[in-house]
Design a protein around this motif. Structure first.
Motif, PDB file in Angstrom:
ATOM      1  N   ARG A 104      -1.828   3.509  -0.171  1.00  0.00           N
ATOM      2  CA  ARG A 104      -2.426   2.478   0.684  1.00  0.00           C
ATOM      3  C   ARG A 104      -1.413   1.944   1.686  1.00  0.00           C
ATOM      4  O   ARG A 104      -1.738   1.661   2.836  1.00  0.00           O
ATOM      5  N   THR A 105      -0.181   1.832   1.223  1.00  0.00           N
ATOM      6  CA  THR A 105       0.853   1.302   2.120  1.00  0.00           C
ATOM      7  C   THR A 105       1.161   2.286   3.243  1.00  0.00           C
ATOM      8  O   THR A 105       1.308   1.887   4.421  1.00  0.00           O
ATOM      9  N   PHE A 106       1.305   3.595   2.896  1.00  0.00           N
ATOM     10  CA  PHE A 106       1.539   4.595   3.939  1.00  0.00           C
ATOM     11  C   PHE A 106       0.366   4.625   4.917  1.00  0.00           C
ATOM     12  O   PHE A 106       0.551   4.786   6.130  1.00  0.00           O
ATOM     13  N   SER A 107      -0.839   4.436   4.388  1.00  0.00           N
ATOM     14  CA  SER A 107      -2.020   4.519   5.229  1.00  0.00           C
ATOM     15  C   SER A 107      -2.153   3.320   6.163  1.00  0.00           C
ATOM     16  O   SER A 107      -2.475   3.461   7.340  1.00  0.00           O
ATOM     17  N   SER A 108      -1.890   2.099   5.629  1.00  0.00           N
ATOM     18  CA  SER A 108      -2.068   0.889   6.435  1.00  0.00           C
ATOM     19  C   SER A 108      -0.871   0.583   7.313  1.00  0.00           C
ATOM     20  O   SER A 108      -1.004  -0.079   8.344  1.00  0.00           O
ATOM     21  N   LEU A 137       2.847  -5.883  -8.379  1.00  0.00           N
ATOM     22  CA  LEU A 137       3.494  -4.854  -7.565  1.00  0.00           C
ATOM     23  C   LEU A 137       3.356  -5.213  -6.096  1.00  0.00           C
ATOM     24  O   LEU A 137       2.317  -5.740  -5.667  1.00  0.00           O
ATOM     25  N   GLY A 138       4.427  -4.946  -5.337  1.00  0.00           N
ATOM     26  CA  GLY A 138       4.397  -5.135  -3.908  1.00  0.00           C
ATOM     27  C   GLY A 138       4.999  -3.908  -3.219  1.00  0.00           C
ATOM     28  O   GLY A 138       5.983  -3.336  -3.709  1.00  0.00           O
ATOM     29  N   ALA A 139       4.408  -3.485  -2.118  1.00  0.00           N
ATOM     30  CA  ALA A 139       4.908  -2.310  -1.387  1.00  0.00           C
ATOM     31  C   ALA A 139       4.855  -2.588   0.106  1.00  0.00           C
ATOM     32  O   ALA A 139       3.905  -3.204   0.598  1.00  0.00           O
ATOM     33  N   SER A 140       5.896  -2.087   0.846  1.00  0.00           N
ATOM     34  CA  SER A 140       5.963  -2.304   2.295  1.00  0.00           C
ATOM     35  C   SER A 140       6.737  -1.139   2.928  1.00  0.00           C
ATOM     36  O   SER A 140       7.713  -0.637   2.332  1.00  0.00           O
ATOM     37  N   PRO A 141       6.330  -0.683   4.128  1.00  0.00           N
ATOM     38  CA  PRO A 141       6.976   0.496   4.738  1.00  0.00           C
ATOM     39  C   PRO A 141       8.381   0.195   5.278  1.00  0.00           C
ATOM     40  O   PRO A 141       8.642  -0.917   5.745  1.00  0.00           O
ATOM     41  N   GLN A 147      12.090   9.177   9.466  1.00  0.00           N
ATOM     42  CA  GLN A 147      11.502   9.384   8.148  1.00  0.00           C
ATOM     43  C   GLN A 147      10.917   8.059   7.636  1.00  0.00           C
ATOM     44  O   GLN A 147      11.544   7.008   7.722  1.00  0.00           O
ATOM     45  N   ARG A 148       9.704   8.128   7.084  1.00  0.00           N
ATOM     46  CA  ARG A 148       9.036   6.918   6.588  1.00  0.00           C
ATOM     47  C   ARG A 148       9.143   6.842   5.055  1.00  0.00           C
ATOM     48  O   ARG A 148       8.933   7.826   4.363  1.00  0.00           O
ATOM     49  N   TYR A 149       9.443   5.642   4.598  1.00  0.00           N
ATOM     50  CA  TYR A 149       9.559   5.356   3.163  1.00  0.00           C
ATOM     51  C   TYR A 149       8.739   4.105   2.848  1.00  0.00           C
ATOM     52  O   TYR A 149       8.359   3.332   3.728  1.00  0.00           O
ATOM     53  N   VAL A 150       8.554   3.929   1.580  1.00  0.00           N
ATOM     54  CA  VAL A 150       7.863   2.713   1.102  1.00  0.00           C
ATOM     55  C   VAL A 150       8.754   2.031   0.058  1.00  0.00           C
ATOM     56  O   VAL A 150       9.198   2.668  -0.911  1.00  0.00           O
TER      57      VAL A 150
END
Length: 458
Positions: free
Chosen positions: A107-111, A124-128, A135-138
């Motif tokens: 969801r984080t990669f998508s949004s 849980l928390g996730a952010s790009p 290169q993209r990470y989360v």
């Protein structure tokens, strides 16, 4: 259980129930709003963390980023920190720690913005995060969910709050129950005084400036007491006046009777003797009525002299025994402890004599009326018991009412008019004593209790 205790406990229980309901409702229905605020806070934190990570990796490179993530992991409260690429490979952290985070990472990669997820025991928390090479990470952080802090339990301030609440509730409930029951207690005290013969008892002024139903009840009580006082005073005055007025014609009747006896013949003598007997009874009744009226009206002054009660009991018993033997009955003094009392000899002698004559009247032939005088805890106690069969238990309390008769147990043929025990009770009460009746051993026992004289009294 007293009304005061009932009101106090009911108010205290009501306050306790209110506190429990408030805590329950708060914990039940505040979950969603608190969680929404927590989610917004987590997203903001994740945006800050990921933005800082992006700046550090662009400025200091990967080593600087690792140092930053390590420091982030060591913050309080402890949290798990992971940095994951788009293939699910862990760049920093423990791969096993993100096994349950795959959906959140997608969801984080998508949004392209911070996302949060929550379970019963963790958040849980996730952010790009963007590296310099594109290169993209989360960035994935995991916190243990902290249970909501209890309002009263688990901490010293909570216990202080609970203690303060209970103390405040107890004091307020006590004061409220006291306020509600105070006029009831005063009414009860006034009722007892009125029942004891204090006809001037009033209670409205003692209640104060209340404007409720209890104040109205106190006013109604005063109206009732005033009416009763007026009626009883009128009755006592009428009894006293009638008794006085009867004395004059009765005296003239006795004079005429003596003249008639001097001029009578043998045939009329029995009738004149009968008239003389009834005249004597009427004179005795009038004397008793006058005595009763004086005692009830308080006009009979009570002397205060030291008296040997044992001597009075022996004298009255000797006189009663002399009269009783003419009818085949006896009076015996079984115990006569030395007792000294303070009061009026005439009134005490009258009280004991009335009770003793009543016992002699109703005890059967060839029986003995037992008389005793004993000392008991600072009291002089006179007990007079006959063997006349006693009276029904429900009628014992009525024996001291004027003109009261027990029809079945004590027949009218005995000649009593129902004033002896009434006079005895008033005389005893005038000495601050008590007089009671009870059935014992197939007969009636009257007990008179008087305060024994102190050494320095009079």
């Amino acid at each position: 259980m007293k009304l005061f205790v009932k009101i106090f406990l009911w108010f205290l229980a009501a306050i306790a129930l209110m506190v429990v309901v408030i805590i329950f409702v708060t914990r039940t229905f505040q979950t969603d709003p608190m969680f929404s605020r927590f989610q917004r806070s987590t997203r903001n934190q994740m945006s800050i963390y990921s933005g800082t990570a992006t700046q550090i990796v662009n400025a200091e490179g990967e080593n600087g980023l690792r140092i930053y993530l390590s420091r982030l992991r060591d913050l309080e409260p402890p949290r798990e920190v992971n940095l994951v690429d788009s293939n699910g490979q862990t760049w920093f952290g423990e791969p096993a720690a993100i096994t349950d985070s795959a959906d959140l990472i997608k969801r984080t990669f998508s949004s392209g913005s911070a996302e949060t997820d929550s379970a019963e025991d963790r958040t849980l928390g996730a952010s790009p995060v963007a590296f310099p090479d594109g290169q993209r990470y989360v960035l994935v952080l995991q916190w243990e969910r902290q249970p909501p802090q209890s309002l009263f339990w688990g901490s010293a301030p909570g216990y202080w709050r609970l203690g303060g609440l209970l103390l405040t509730a107890t004091v307020l409930c006590y004061l409220l129950a006291l306020y509600l029951t105070s006029p009831i207690r005063k009414l009860r005290e006034a009722t007892h005084k009125l029942a004891d013969g204090d006809l001037q008892t009033r209670v409205a002024q003692k209640v104060g400036r209340r404007r409720d139903e209890l104040a109205d009840l106190a006013g109604d009580f005063d109206l009732m007491a005033e009416r009763i006082e007026s009626l009883i005073t009128s009755q006592q005055r009428l009894t006293r006046d009638v008794s006085h007025e009867l004395r004059s014609p009765l005296a003239r009747l006795n004079v005429a009777l003596e003249i008639a006896k001097q001029k009578s013949n043998p045939e009329s003598a029995p009738m004149l003797e009968r008239i003389e007997t009834e005249s004597a009874r009427l004179n005795d009744m009038i004397s008793r009525l006058l005595t009763l009226a004086k005692l009830e009206g308080g006009s009979e002054d009570v002397e205060r002299v030291r008296l040997d009660l044992a001597e009075i009991v022996r004298d009255v018993a000797a006189d009663a025994d002399f009269e009783a033997q003419a009818n085949g009955k006896f009076v015996e003094v079984t115990t006569a402890d030395r007792c000294t009392v303070v009061g009026s000899e005439n009134l005490l002698r009258s009280a004991i004599e009335n009770v003793l004559r009543n016992a002699v009247r109703y005890t059967p032939e060839r029986s003995v009326v037992d008389v005793s005088l004993s000392k008991n805890n600072g009291h002089a106690v006179v007990r007079i018991a006959d063997h006349g069969g006693g009276v029904p238990e429900e009628e014992l309390a009525n024996l001291f009412r004027p003109f009261y008769r027990v029809g079945e147990a004590r027949e009218r043929k005995t000649g009593g008019i129902g004033l002896g025990l009434a006079i005895a009770e008033r005389a005893v009460k005038a000495h601050k004593g008590t007089i009671t009746a009870k059935n014992v051993n197939g007969g009636l026992m009257i007990e008179i209790a008087l305060d024994a004289a102190k050494k320095d009294e009079l």
